[in-house]
Design an enzyme around this catalytic site. Structure first.
Site, PDB file in Angstrom:
ATOM      1  N   LYS A  26       0.867  -1.191   0.000  1.00  0.00           N
ATOM      2  CA  LYS A  26       0.000   0.000   0.000  1.00  0.00           C
ATOM      3  C   LYS A  26       0.895   1.230   0.000  1.00  0.00           C
ATOM      4  O   LYS A  26       1.656   1.448   0.937  1.00  0.00           O
ATOM      5  CB  LYS A  26      -0.908   0.006   1.228  1.00  0.00           C
ATOM      6  N   ASP A  28       1.784   5.339  -0.142  1.00  0.00           N
ATOM      7  CA  ASP A  28       1.294   6.578   0.468  1.00  0.00           C
ATOM      8  C   ASP A  28       1.254   7.662  -0.597  1.00  0.00           C
ATOM      9  O   ASP A  28       2.221   8.400  -0.790  1.00  0.00           O
ATOM     10  CB  ASP A  28       2.223   6.981   1.621  1.00  0.00           C
ATOM     11  N   GLU A 169       3.687   1.992   4.402  1.00  0.00           N
ATOM     12  CA  GLU A 169       2.369   2.355   4.904  1.00  0.00           C
ATOM     13  C   GLU A 169       1.516   1.147   5.248  1.00  0.00           C
ATOM     14  O   GLU A 169       0.743   1.170   6.204  1.00  0.00           O
ATOM     15  CB  GLU A 169       1.628   3.234   3.894  1.00  0.00           C
TER      16      GLU A 169
END
Length: 316
Positions: A26, A28, A169
Site C-alpha cells: 500500500k 502513500d 504504509e
C-alpha cells in the site's frame, strides 16, 4: 478514450490468511484513474476531478501502451532518496496545475499501476483480479514516470511483515477471483495500514504564539465513530511549516462557523479557537491513541484533497 472509472475501494481490516489472496504494497500517495487512446491520455482523481495538467510526467504513458486504448487504476507517488513513498513531498504537487521545471525537479511524480480495467475494446471489470494482473504485467508498463509494482499471490503475511520492517504504509490484499466493482468498498480487497498514520478532519484552529501570533498555531482535528458522531481527537501543531500554515489559512477561512462541530470536554480551554465546517481532511502521524479517542504526539503530514471527510474514523 475510455470513460473514467470510479475506483474500487478496499475495506480496512487485518491481513487475511488462507488460499486465494494476493498482497500488494500500500503506497502513500494519491489514487488515480488513467485513461489513454492513441496519443491522448487523461488522469482523474479519486473524486473524479481531471488533474491531467498537474502531472506532465505521465505523458510517456501512451507510448508505453503502444497507442492502445486502456483504462488503468493506480497511485501517484513521490519517492524519497531511499525510494520510499513520501506523502509530504507529493503534497507540494497536489493542486498545482502546470508545475514549473523547479517543482518538477524537486518533487517528481511516479504513477504506480496496479490494475487494468479496459484494454482495446475489452472491458475487464468482471474479469478476475488474477487475470487482470496477468494482463497488466504482460504490458510491462515501466518507464519515466510510470511503474508497475509487483503483486505477491499466496504471501499476505510475508508481505505485511516486510512492509512493517521497512517502515511502509501497509498492504492491500486482494482475492484472486475478485471482479472490479467501481466506486464500491469491497471485502474482497482488504487494506491493512501499518501503524501509525491516520486521516483526520480539521474542525478548527488555535492561534499561534510569539512569532506565529498572526497565523495558525495548531489544528484542532476530529474523527467519526461508527455511529457517525464526530469527536475532537487532538491538536496538531508539530509538522506545520510556514507554507503549510498559509495554505491551511486560505483553505479554512471560508469555512468558518460560530460553534464547534463536535463536543469535547476541553472546549472551555479552547476559547480562542476558530471553528470551521468539517470538510478538510488531513493526514497525521502519531505515536498512539490514548483511551481510543485522543491522539498522542500527532504530527501534521498534509492535506488529502481526494478524500471524503467520512474517511476520518476512530480506531476500533
Amino acid at each position: 478514450m475510455p470513460t473514467p472509472i470510479a475506483p474500487m475501494l478496499a475495506t480496512p481490516g487485518p491481513v487475511p490468511t488462507g488460499e486465494g489472496w494476493a498482497a500488494e504494497i500500500k503506497h502513500d500517495g494519491m489514487r488515480a484513474c488513467v485513461t489513454a487512446n492513441g496519443d491522448r491520455w487523461r488522469v482523474h482523481s479519486r473524486t473524479g476531478r481531471d488533474v491531467t495538467g498537474n502531472f506532465p510526467e505521465l505523458a510517456a504513458l501512451p507510448e508505453l501502451l503502444g497507442g492502445r486504448r486502456a483504462a488503468l487504476d493506480g497511485e501517484l507517488v513521490c519517492l524519497d532518496a531511499a525510494g520510499v513513498t513520501d506523502f509530504s513531498r507529493l503534497q507540494q504537487r497536489i493542486g498545482v496545475r502546470d508545475p514549473g521545471p523547479r517543482l518538477l525537479r524537486a518533487a517528481p511524480v511516479t504513477l504506480y499501476l496496479f490494475d487494468l480495467l479496459v484494454l482495446g475494446d475489452e472491458e475487464l471489470l468482471e474479469t478476475p483480479y488474477s487475470n487482470r494482473r496477468g494482463l497488466l504485467e504482460e504490458l510491462d508498463l515501466r518507464g519515466a514516470g510510470v511503474q508497475t509494482p509487483p503483486s505477491f499471490p499466496g504471501a499476505t503475511a510475508e508481505v505485511y511483515a516486510a512492509a512493517r520492517e521497512h517502515g511502509l504504509e501497509g498492504v492491500v490484499c486482494k482475492r484472486l477471483a475478485s471482479p472490479y466493482t467501481p466506486g464500491l468498498r469491497s471485502k474482497t480487497w482488504v487494506k491493512t495500514v501499518i501503524p501509525h498514520t491516520a486521516d483526520v478532519v480539521v474542525c478548527g484552529w488555535l492561534p499561534g504564539r510569539g512569532r506565529l501570533r498572526d497565523t495558525i498555531g495548531a489544528l484542532i482535528v476530529g474523527a467519526y465513530d461508527r455511529s457517525g458522531r464526530l469527536h475532537l481527537v487532538g491538536r496538531v501543531g508539530s509538522g506545520l511549516s510556514g507554507a503549510a500554515r498559509q495554505q491551511l489559512e486560505r483553505r479554512l477561512t471560508p469555512l468558518r462557523r460560530v460553534r464547534p462541530p463536535a463536543s469535547h470536554a476541553e472546549l472551555t480551554a479552547m476559547a480562542e479557537a476558530t471553528w470551521v465546517e468539517p470538510e478538510v481532511v488531513a493526514r497525521i502521524a502519531y505515536r498512539s491513541w490514548t483511551g481510543g479517542t485522543q491522539l498522542r504526539h500527532p504530527v501534521y503530514r498534509g492535506v488529502l484533497d481526494d478524500h471524503d471527510p467520512s474517511c476520518a474514523q476512530l480506531p476500533d
